[in-house]
Design an enzyme around this catalytic site. Structure first.
Site, PDB file in Angstrom:
ATOM      1  N   ASP A  88      -5.044 -17.672  72.981  1.00 22.72           N
ATOM      2  CA  ASP A  88      -6.029 -17.456  73.934  1.00 22.72           C
ATOM      3  C   ASP A  88      -5.544 -17.827  75.486  1.00 22.72           C
ATOM      4  O   ASP A  88      -4.502 -18.727  75.591  1.00 22.72           O
ATOM      5  CB  ASP A  88      -7.334 -18.427  73.494  1.00 22.72           C
ATOM      6  N   GLU A 152      -7.026 -22.927  71.918  1.00 24.48           N
ATOM      7  CA  GLU A 152      -6.233 -24.267  72.392  1.00 24.48           C
ATOM      8  C   GLU A 152      -6.857 -24.487  73.982  1.00 24.48           C
ATOM      9  O   GLU A 152      -7.134 -25.756  74.078  1.00 24.48           O
ATOM     10  CB  GLU A 152      -4.997 -23.823  72.777  1.00 24.48           C
ATOM     11  N   GLU A 153      -7.333 -23.469  74.480  1.00 27.20           N
ATOM     12  CA  GLU A 153      -7.827 -23.884  76.174  1.00 27.20           C
ATOM     13  C   GLU A 153      -9.012 -24.202  75.853  1.00 27.20           C
ATOM     14  O   GLU A 153      -9.741 -24.557  77.197  1.00 27.20           O
ATOM     15  CB  GLU A 153      -7.516 -22.413  76.827  1.00 27.20           C
ATOM     16  N   ARG A 327      -6.587 -38.383  81.976  1.00 26.87           N
ATOM     17  CA  ARG A 327      -5.316 -38.053  81.245  1.00 26.87           C
ATOM     18  C   ARG A 327      -4.975 -39.480  80.540  1.00 26.87           C
ATOM     19  O   ARG A 327      -5.064 -40.527  81.132  1.00 26.87           O
ATOM     20  CB  ARG A 327      -4.212 -37.466  82.004  1.00 26.87           C
ATOM     21  N   SER A 398      -1.545 -31.686  78.475  1.00 21.34           N
ATOM     22  CA  SER A 398      -2.257 -32.056  77.085  1.00 21.34           C
ATOM     23  C   SER A 398      -2.310 -30.887  76.157  1.00 21.34           C
ATOM     24  O   SER A 398      -2.503 -29.876  76.545  1.00 21.34           O
ATOM     25  CB  SER A 398      -3.317 -32.717  77.056  1.00 21.34           C
ATOM     26  N   HIS A 426      -3.099 -21.886  84.600  1.00 23.50           N
ATOM     27  CA  HIS A 426      -4.546 -22.050  84.890  1.00 23.50           C
ATOM     28  C   HIS A 426      -5.128 -21.733  86.132  1.00 23.50           C
ATOM     29  O   HIS A 426      -5.970 -21.834  86.692  1.00 23.50           O
ATOM     30  CB  HIS A 426      -4.882 -23.513  84.607  1.00 23.50           C
TER      31      HIS A 426
HETATM   32  N1  BES Z   1       0.202 -25.426  77.625  1.00 23.48           N
HETATM   33  C1  BES Z   1      -0.800 -26.451  78.337  1.00 23.48           C
HETATM   34  C2  BES Z   1      -0.579 -28.010  78.188  1.00 23.48           C
HETATM   35  C3  BES Z   1       0.871 -28.150  79.072  1.00 23.48           C
HETATM   36  C4  BES Z   1       1.029 -27.680  80.355  1.00 23.48           C
HETATM   37  C5  BES Z   1       1.643 -29.076  78.709  1.00 23.48           C
HETATM   38  C6  BES Z   1       2.161 -27.934  80.970  1.00 23.48           C
HETATM   39  C7  BES Z   1       2.862 -29.526  79.592  1.00 23.48           C
HETATM   40  C8  BES Z   1       2.904 -28.824  80.637  1.00 23.48           C
HETATM   41  C9  BES Z   1      -2.343 -26.278  77.504  1.00 23.48           C
HETATM   42  O1  BES Z   1      -2.440 -24.671  77.385  1.00 23.48           O
HETATM   43  C10 BES Z   1      -3.254 -26.714  78.210  1.00 23.48           C
HETATM   44  O2  BES Z   1      -3.500 -26.265  79.117  1.00 23.48           O
HETATM   45  N2  BES Z   1      -3.962 -27.823  78.037  1.00 23.48           N
HETATM   46  C11 BES Z   1      -5.027 -28.405  78.376  1.00 23.48           C
HETATM   47  C12 BES Z   1      -5.731 -29.273  77.523  1.00 23.48           C
HETATM   48  C13 BES Z   1      -6.715 -28.569  76.750  1.00 23.48           C
HETATM   49  C14 BES Z   1      -7.749 -29.420  75.786  1.00 23.48           C
HETATM   50  C15 BES Z   1      -7.572 -27.668  77.321  1.00 23.48           C
HETATM   51  C16 BES Z   1      -4.610 -29.416  79.614  1.00 23.48           C
HETATM   52  O3  BES Z   1      -3.322 -29.938  79.387  1.00 23.48           O
HETATM   53  O4  BES Z   1      -5.327 -29.563  80.441  1.00 23.48           O
HETATM   54 MN    MN Z   2      -0.927 -23.772  76.515  1.00 23.90          MN
HETATM   55 MN    MN Z   3      -3.357 -24.245  79.209  1.00 20.43          MN
END
Ligand code: BES
Ligand code: MN
Ligand code: MN
Length: 457
Positions: A88, A152-153, A327, A398, A426
């Site tokens: 996703d 995941e997102e 965070r 995260s 993003h």
């Molecule tokens: N892949 C990212 C997380 C990430 C990005 C880790 C860059 C380390 C470096 C993941 O898809 C993401 O965007 N996670 C979200 C949290 C989720 C609960 C929506 C985030 O970190 O905001």
């Molecule tokens: Mn990701």
């Molecule tokens: Mn992401």
């Protein structure tokens, strides 16, 4: 391994084109209007798993978007690697800032531009292609299970239950994920931790309806002003977070560990220049690398209220809202922090307004030890294909499910990410370097090899 090299170079163009096709599917998990596209993407991932040599692959329905699971088990005596990724993607807006369509991938200057190019379609697909390389050259050294989710997102809320209900099926020795970034291709690195997350939404209500700002302004509290004051008070003059108890469980890193963290190559001037800011900001007493790696933070993700349309409308809004996320670092608990936030926010509200606080998804921070055989296998794989020892770093992002892999399945994770911080994940114009994509496909089989060799030793 010559066989890997040969297979990869013979199939290079196809590997790229298959990724481009996957990027054309707008698998936006947050927006229900894309539900069918998300489902279509899951089917495509399943088909690719079978094509790569999985003996079994299935699309597993959940209360939300499906999880795709595939496996190639060659010998129960050999170790098993559980690969995790997500198909996703984030919503593509604001669309007008993209230089080409978010779901019409183009390659410019050796970079693939599309939503999901890096996060995480490009990175998770490297694993499917790496599996194909190993399977088709009869060199797969261990058992492989692949689990690619579609939520995941949006917080992986159904994946936790899937782990609970499929403990036997997901039995493995290590989780391997490519969904993080490296410092650069010249300074390859491995993230040895992820931050947790607590995501809140607040609503501040003043008068029972929007009011004429001339007739009532100055005599009735403006919820937008109050909300801004409340938000501003969440940091003190040293940019510490003011929520009582917020830092209570935060573990201070030892001086040696901080020194090691700060030894990573980092150029503050380039950082500022690249982001277009004159000065950086953050918690006093910590460096930029510490502020994004080992310290908890609080951010406003969005704030709205009143009139935001064209021209001017004189109005004292009835409501103002904000989305605020924190965070978290190891030992902080996302539920506890959400509660601390909620009670503090209610407490600081003046009598002129009422506030409503709701919690969205959250997740816990993780540290992945750098002295484990799995980490060492990853480091050796990077050394083999980059010719350089990787630098351990702490990532700011995260991936909430990683803590649950440990809690539910008892599994440690290795974060073998190949993204770059400026890949615009993003954001508009997300990209992934073709070089990184191929480098990932080249490196992953070495992880399998070295992890298997070190297993049980
Ligand atoms: N892949 C990212 C997380 C990430 C990005 C880790 C860059 C380390 C470096 C993941 O898809 C993401 O965007 N996670 C979200 C949290 C989720 C609960 C929506 C985030 O970190 O905001
Ligand atoms: Mn990701
Ligand atoms: Mn992401």
């Amino acid at each position: 391994m010559q066989a890997w090299k040969d297979y990869q170079s013979q199939n290079k163009d196809r590997f790229l084109n298959e990724l481009l096709d996957l990027l054309r599917i707008p698998s936006v998990s947050a927006d229900s209007k894309y539900k069918n596209d998300v489902a279509r993407c899951a089917e495509a991932v399943k088909t690719h798993m079978l094509k790569a040599g999985c003996d079994k692959a299935e699309v597993c329905p959940t209360a939300g978007h499906p999880i795709v699971y595939g496996e190639k088990l060659i010998d129960p005596k050999l170790p098993t690697i559980l690969v995790y990724g997500h198909y996703d993607v984030q919503p593509p807006d604001p669309l007008n800032l993209w230089t080409s369509g978010p779901f019409e991938p183009v390659i410019k200057d050796g970079k693939i531009y599309a939503r999901g190019a890096c996060d995480d379609k490009g990175q998770m697909f490297m694993h499917i292609k790496a599996l194909e390389v190993m399977a088709k050259t009869n060199t797969l050294p261990c058992n492989v299970k692949v689990m690619i989710e579609g939520e995941e997102e949006v917080g992986s809320s159904n994946l936790g239950l899937f782990l609970e209900n499929n403990k036997e099926k997901l039995k493995a020795d290590i989780v391997l994920i490519s969904d993080t970034s490296m410092i650069s291709m010249e300074s390859p690195s491995i993230e040895s931790g992820l931050r947790g997350l607590a995501y809140m939404e607040v609503e501040v209500t003043g008068p029972n309806r929007d009011l004429h700002s001339g007739v009532y302004g100055g005599a009735v509290a403006n919820p937008a002003t109050i909300l801004c004051q409340m938000i501003a008070s969440l940091h003190d003059e040293n940019n510490h977070i003011t929520i009582p108890g917020f830092y209570d469980k935060v573990e201070e890193m030892t001086a040696d560990d901080r020194k090691a963290l700060n030894a990573a190559p980092f150029n503050l001037d380039e950082y500022k220049k690249e982001l277009g800011v004159k000065e950086v900001w953050g918690e006093k007493g910590y460096t930029t690398l510490e502020r994004t790696g080992i310290r908890p933070t609080l951010e406003v993700n969005g704030i709205w209220g009143g009139y935001t349309g064209e021209g001017a409308k004189t109005v004292l809004p009835s409501k103002a809202n904000a989305k605020i996320s924190m965070r978290l670092v190891p030992n902080q608990n996302s539920t506890e922090i959400s509660e601390l936030f909620a009670s503090h926010f209610r407490k600081i509200a003046p009598d002129t307004v009422t506030v409503k606080v709701t919690a969205h998804h959250g997740g816990e921070a993780v540290v992945t030890p750098t002295n484990s055989p799995a980490y060492k296998a990853a480091a050796k794989a990077i050394l083999t294909t980059f010719g350089k020892e990787p630098i351990p770093t702490r990532g700011g992002g995260s991936i909430p499910i990683v803590a649950l892999f440990e809690k539910t399945l008892g599994l440690k994770t290795v974060l073998l990410g190949f993204g770059l911080d400026n890949d615009n994940i993003h954001s508009p114009n997300e990209k992934y370097d073709v070089f990184n994509y191929y480098k990932g496909i080249e490196t992953i089989p070495y992880f399998h090899k070295f992890f298997t060799e070190s297993f049980g030793k």
